[in-house]
Design a protein around this motif. Structure first.
Motif, PDB file in Angstrom:
ATOM      1  N   GLU A   5      -1.186   6.900   2.172  1.00 49.77           N
ATOM      2  CA  GLU A   5      -0.035   7.454   1.449  1.00 49.77           C
ATOM      3  C   GLU A   5       0.018   6.947   0.013  1.00 49.77           C
ATOM      4  N   ILE A   6      -0.379   5.688  -0.202  1.00 50.35           N
ATOM      5  CA  ILE A   6      -0.415   5.153  -1.562  1.00 50.35           C
ATOM      6  C   ILE A   6      -1.338   5.988  -2.437  1.00 50.35           C
ATOM      7  N   ILE A   7      -2.541   6.269  -1.920  1.00 48.98           N
ATOM      8  CA  ILE A   7      -3.528   7.049  -2.677  1.00 48.98           C
ATOM      9  C   ILE A   7      -3.019   8.460  -2.939  1.00 48.98           C
ATOM     10  N   LEU A   8      -2.477   9.110  -1.914  1.00 47.97           N
ATOM     11  CA  LEU A   8      -2.036  10.499  -2.067  1.00 47.97           C
ATOM     12  C   LEU A   8      -0.838  10.601  -3.012  1.00 47.97           C
ATOM     13  N   MET A   9       0.143   9.692  -2.851  1.00 49.72           N
ATOM     14  CA  MET A   9       1.337   9.749  -3.703  1.00 49.72           C
ATOM     15  C   MET A   9       0.979   9.529  -5.169  1.00 49.72           C
ATOM     16  N   TYR A  10       0.053   8.598  -5.421  1.00 47.43           N
ATOM     17  CA  TYR A  10      -0.269   8.259  -6.812  1.00 47.43           C
ATOM     18  C   TYR A  10      -1.143   9.325  -7.459  1.00 47.43           C
ATOM     19  N   PHE A  11      -2.231   9.707  -6.783  1.00 47.81           N
ATOM     20  CA  PHE A  11      -3.207  10.594  -7.416  1.00 47.81           C
ATOM     21  C   PHE A  11      -2.870  12.070  -7.259  1.00 47.81           C
ATOM     22  N   ARG A  12      -2.237  12.441  -6.149  1.00 52.88           N
ATOM     23  CA  ARG A  12      -1.963  13.866  -5.958  1.00 52.88           C
ATOM     24  C   ARG A  12      -0.554  14.249  -6.372  1.00 52.88           C
ATOM     25  N   GLU A  13       0.448  13.395  -6.076  1.00 46.19           N
ATOM     26  CA  GLU A  13       1.835  13.743  -6.357  1.00 46.19           C
ATOM     27  C   GLU A  13       2.340  13.165  -7.672  1.00 46.19           C
ATOM     28  N   GLY A  14       1.535  12.294  -8.295  1.00 46.16           N
ATOM     29  CA  GLY A  14       1.896  11.777  -9.613  1.00 46.16           C
ATOM     30  C   GLY A  14       3.037  10.781  -9.605  1.00 46.16           C
ATOM     31  N   LYS A  15       3.315  10.159  -8.463  1.00 50.21           N
ATOM     32  CA  LYS A  15       4.404   9.185  -8.400  1.00 50.21           C
ATOM     33  C   LYS A  15       3.955   7.865  -9.040  1.00 50.21           C
ATOM     34  N   SER A  16       4.905   7.141  -9.616  1.00 52.85           N
ATOM     35  CA  SER A  16       4.592   5.854 -10.234  1.00 52.85           C
ATOM     36  C   SER A  16       4.386   4.808  -9.149  1.00 52.85           C
ATOM     37  N   GLN A  17       3.746   3.706  -9.523  1.00 48.01           N
ATOM     38  CA  GLN A  17       3.518   2.641  -8.562  1.00 48.01           C
ATOM     39  C   GLN A  17       4.836   2.020  -8.106  1.00 48.01           C
ATOM     40  N   ARG A  18       5.789   1.939  -9.020  1.00 49.75           N
ATOM     41  CA  ARG A  18       7.108   1.385  -8.661  1.00 49.75           C
ATOM     42  C   ARG A  18       7.801   2.283  -7.636  1.00 49.75           C
ATOM     43  N   GLU A  19       7.692   3.607  -7.843  1.00 46.97           N
ATOM     44  CA  GLU A  19       8.337   4.556  -6.936  1.00 46.97           C
ATOM     45  C   GLU A  19       7.682   4.519  -5.556  1.00 46.97           C
ATOM     46  N   ILE A  20       6.344   4.417  -5.532  1.00 50.43           N
ATOM     47  CA  ILE A  20       5.623   4.321  -4.255  1.00 50.43           C
ATOM     48  C   ILE A  20       6.032   3.058  -3.511  1.00 50.43           C
ATOM     49  N   SER A  21       6.157   1.957  -4.261  1.00 45.76           N
ATOM     50  CA  SER A  21       6.570   0.688  -3.668  1.00 45.76           C
ATOM     51  C   SER A  21       7.930   0.814  -3.000  1.00 45.76           C
ATOM     52  N   ARG A  22       8.830   1.544  -3.690  1.00 43.64           N
ATOM     53  CA  ARG A  22      10.194   1.710  -3.150  1.00 43.64           C
ATOM     54  C   ARG A  22      10.198   2.604  -1.915  1.00 43.64           C
ATOM     55  N   ILE A  23       9.432   3.705  -1.966  1.00 39.14           N
ATOM     56  CA  ILE A  23       9.425   4.661  -0.856  1.00 39.14           C
ATOM     57  C   ILE A  23       8.816   4.051   0.402  1.00 39.14           C
ATOM     58  N   LEU A  24       7.698   3.350   0.238  1.00 32.78           N
ATOM     59  CA  LEU A  24       6.977   2.809   1.392  1.00 32.78           C
ATOM     60  C   LEU A  24       7.430   1.410   1.795  1.00 32.78           C
ATOM     61  N   GLY A  25       8.215   0.766   0.910  1.00 35.68           N
ATOM     62  CA  GLY A  25       8.629  -0.597   1.208  1.00 35.68           C
ATOM     63  C   GLY A  25       7.487  -1.586   1.135  1.00 35.68           C
TER      64      GLY A  25
END
Length: 538
Positions: free
Chosen positions: A31-51
């Motif tokens: 999910e980290i890879i997909l959110m960052y590279f495909r969905e363009g989410k920031s690392q901070r946002e991914i950290s918050r979503i996935l905990g």
């Protein structure tokens, strides 16, 4: 003292990060890879979503970028196969201090996981192997849950009743978003023998555009290979692929709806950057397009023809019929799946990464017959490897054998106690034991031209025949050329044919070819020189 306290704080922080990183599951890494590279989410946002700690997110993003950069620079098969290994590691859990627990939502989800596993077994024809409630109780009791067997019975009964009375919700899809995958089984005849063949089917939920391919087995090699060929076929990657709870996709259940994905599917998903979704167990309506597609293939492809000379012929027939169905099975608006796919879905596909290089690597022991065994089938290797361990790369349609480098390749076979033997692997041994040639499996499985030469010219001279084969394979000679020489010798002296005469005639023929070739070059050069002189003089 201050320095010591600072070190203690740093050590505590490092330990906390280390514990967190060990608890990262493979699906979270995906999910980290997909959110960052495909969905363009920031690392901070991914950290918050996935905990997940932001530094952990940054670590896996960086690892992926570096691996992909190396892949594009080098492009070797080794790099392709090891690419995702730099990103994905197996999680480690410490359950030594787990304490007993009472009835919780977590416990209920654990029991529902057992029920879903049972339903998969029933669907796969393994009804006699489903787990009884008593076994469920023993497992959760060992895991530390402090409950009675009656509680387990109650949870199972309520969950089965809920599933029985469950309703359905109609779905609406966006172009290029959802593709459904499933396996099906067809029965066809190959060279007069009835066989059960597996068909991998992909169906776009929006357009009903289909792709399908045949395999001998529903194994991991075939599963991954089907995806690679599907993305090559559509020349892109859709957003999400939906699966049922097949063993090649799911490593194990974690609670009611959480599944731990197999490593191979996670790697594939990260490489092509598609999302994974699972339907509920025994809910074919949740991927009804592909379930219907399997029936379509049975009724509108192999009802027309079900006897073939080879599996490749059956594959070609399926490819032709799928193309026809995509172009002609029109909807109520008289529009074909192909038109909808080309106009609406294809523009929504993401540009696909380079082709995924995949194989399963195993160690294999070379037995006294100079063969290795893969899934109860034997494949020959040169006799020099008897008693040694070598590596084998498994693909759906072939195996490649390595000892630092590729030493042999065989067509892959499926079944029980099937032997794939190449006579060239045994020539050194046969020179010492020429009498073993006549009834050998190596001769029986040799190419027909080789067998004809033996039976017609050397049946009473096995040692000379072995020397001839050695000469053919060492010099990579076309067997057809040797046949022509033998026919000439037969006309001149039918009772005195030998390896020595064949060798002399072949060497003379090769020398004459070189003379003719060089003579032609000299003649051409001479004519070119004359033309140049004429141009200068003019």
């Amino acid at each position: 003292m201050v320095h010591s306290e600072k070190n203690m704080v740093n050590s505590s922080q490092e330990e906390k990060r280390g514990v967190e990183e060990r608890m990262i599951r493979m699906d979270q890494k995906k999910e980290i890879i997909l959110m960052y590279f495909r969905e363009g989410k920031s690392q901070r946002e991914i950290s918050r979503i996935l905990g997940v700690n932001r530094k952990t997110v940054a670590k896996y993003v960086k690892m992926y970028e570096e691996a992909m950069e190396e892949y594009e620079k080098v492009g070797s098969k080794r790099t392709q196969e090891e690419l995702v290994e730099k990103i994905v590691g197996k999680p480690k859990y410490n359950s030594s201090n787990r304490k007993p627990r009472k009835v919780t939502n977590e416990l209920v989800d654990r029991i529902k996981g057992f029920i879903e596993t049972n339903e998969i077994k029933i669907r796969n024809g393994k009804r006699k192997q489903i787990m009884p409630v008593t076994q469920m109780y023993e497992i959760i009791h060992e895991e530390g849950y402090d409950v009675s067997i009656g509680t387990v019975y109650n949870v199972v009964r309520k969950e089965l009743l809920r599933r029985k009375n469950e309703g359905y919700i109609k779905q609406k899809y966006k172009p290029g978003e959802i593709v459904e995958f499933d396996w099906g089984e067809i029965k066809i005849a190959i060279k007069g023998t009835n066989k059960k063949i597996q068909v991998a089917v992909f169906t776009f939920a929006y357009s009903n555009y289909r792709y399908a391919i045949l395999y001998e087995k529903q194994n991991m090699e075939s599963f991954i290979d089907a995806h690679i060929k599907f993305f090559e076929y559509i020349k892109g990657v859709n957003h999400t692929i939906v699966y049922d709870n097949m063993k090649v996709a799911i490593k194990k259940f974690v609670g009611k709806n959480d599944r731990e994905i197999t490593d191979d599917l996670s790697k594939l998903s990260m490489h092509y950057k598609f999302h994974i979704r699972f339907c509920n167990v025994r809910k074919p309506n949740e991927k009804g397009h592909v379930e219907k597609s399997v029936d379509v293939i049975k009724k509108r492809v192999f009802s027309i023809k079900d006897e073939f000379e080879t599996l490749d012929e059956a594959k070609q027939f399926l490819e032709m019929r799928i193309k026809y169905l995509n172009e002609n099975m029109k909807n109520k608006d008289r529009v074909s799946p192909k038109e909808i796919f080309e106009n609406d879905e294809k523009p929504k596909l993401i540009y696909k990464p380079p082709r995924y290089a995949y194989s399963i690597i195993k160690d294999a022991y070379v037995d006294k017959y100079s063969t290795i065994t893969i899934n109860n089938c034997h494949y020959s290797v040169p006799t020099a490897y008897v008693g040694k361990w070598i590596k084998v790369k498994l693909y759906p349609e072939k195996i490649v054998i390595y000892d630092g480098r590729a030493i042999e390749e065989h067509e892959r076979v499926y079944g029980n106690n099937i032997w794939k033997i190449k006579i060239e692997h045994y020539l050194g041994l046969l020179k010492r034991k020429p009498g073993a040639l006549h009834n050998s499996l190596a001769l029986h499985q040799a190419p027909q031209k080789i067998k004809t030469i033996y039976q017609h010219y050397f049946i009473t001279k096995p040692k000379e025949f072995i020397m001839l084969l050695e000469y053919i394979y060492e010099n990579k000679i076309n067997v057809g050329e040797i046949e022509e020489i033998l026919k000439k010798l037969e006309q001149l002296s039918p009772k005195d044919i030998s390896f020595a005469k064949v060798k002399i005639l072949y060497e003379n023929k090769r020398i004459n070819k070189k003379i003719e070739y060089h003579g032609a070059i000299e003649d051409y050069s001479r004519r070119q020189l004359i033309k140049l002189k004429e141009m200068i003089n003019s």
